[in-house]
Design an enzyme around this catalytic site. Sequence first.
Site, PDB file in Angstrom:
ATOM      1  N   TYR A 153      -2.354  -8.668  29.029  1.00  7.14           N
ATOM      2  CA  TYR A 153      -1.828  -7.642  28.125  1.00  7.14           C
ATOM      3  C   TYR A 153      -1.657  -8.198  26.707  1.00  7.14           C
ATOM      4  CZ  TYR A 153       1.318  -3.778  26.721  1.00  7.14           C
ATOM      5  OH  TYR A 153       1.895  -2.707  26.102  1.00  7.14           O
ATOM      6  N   LYS A 157      -3.578  -6.835  23.399  1.00  5.86           N
ATOM      7  CA  LYS A 157      -2.836  -6.277  22.270  1.00  5.86           C
ATOM      8  C   LYS A 157      -3.058  -7.084  20.997  1.00  5.86           C
ATOM      9  CE  LYS A 157      -0.941  -2.699  24.222  1.00  5.86           C
ATOM     10  NZ  LYS A 157      -1.479  -1.360  23.911  1.00  5.86           N
TER      11      LYS A 157
END
Length: 252
Positions: A153, A157
């Site tokens: 993640y 991001k």
Amino acid sequence: MTDNQKVAIVTGAARGIGAAVARRLAQDGFAVAVVDLDETASQAVAKEIGDAGGRAVGIGADVADEQAVTAAVDRVAADLGAPVVLVNNAGIIRDNLIFKMTSADWDAVIDVHLRGSFLMTRAAQAHMTKAGWGRIVNLSSSSALGNRGQANYSAAKAGLQGFTKTLALELGRFGVTANAIAPGFIETEMTAATAERIGMPFEDFKAAAARQIPVGRTGKPADIAHAVSFFASEDAGFVSGQVLYVAGGPLG
């Protein structure tokens, strides 16, 4: 409603931050395509917008699927008009420490966040450049700075921030801006799932987070929707390639 009403696409818009963004853009006067893997939930949000006097359509699509993305953007153009605002919000989590993380968990997160944003942007920017006006808003995260148990993640991001800056460089001369919003702790189903994963009641999880945030509270989806509203506005035309941390205080 007018013939020149601007059209916005919001991905991952069936719930949480995405749904709040879709509602806010509708309030701002945009026609909104509510795009999500869950078509039934997308249509429910679109109906809510319609019932409130807005104009919206709910579309089921996997943003990581090239053909599905092409079909979804084509449908938006046919049903609402050429999209000139895109909010890449669709996301998933597959949290685990690196030694436990599977290749499938890595690929799934990268595919939705990065590949999905790429595919949606490539399809939508053709309409924006033709119109000579556009707004792209990518949802990053404070996890881009690093977060234990979120290697996939965090990488996705952080990647979105580089993607955003490159879009700003490439598309600026066509009247298209690209910016990113990096939320801190926002009360959504995703953060509730994180609390469940670590075995903590969500209320306790939120309270613990709030103690670490300078403004003394956790964020709401509406906080992010407000920031999107600014970036999508006519008046934000001289702001591009920026990453706005909406986290209740400075980070790092």
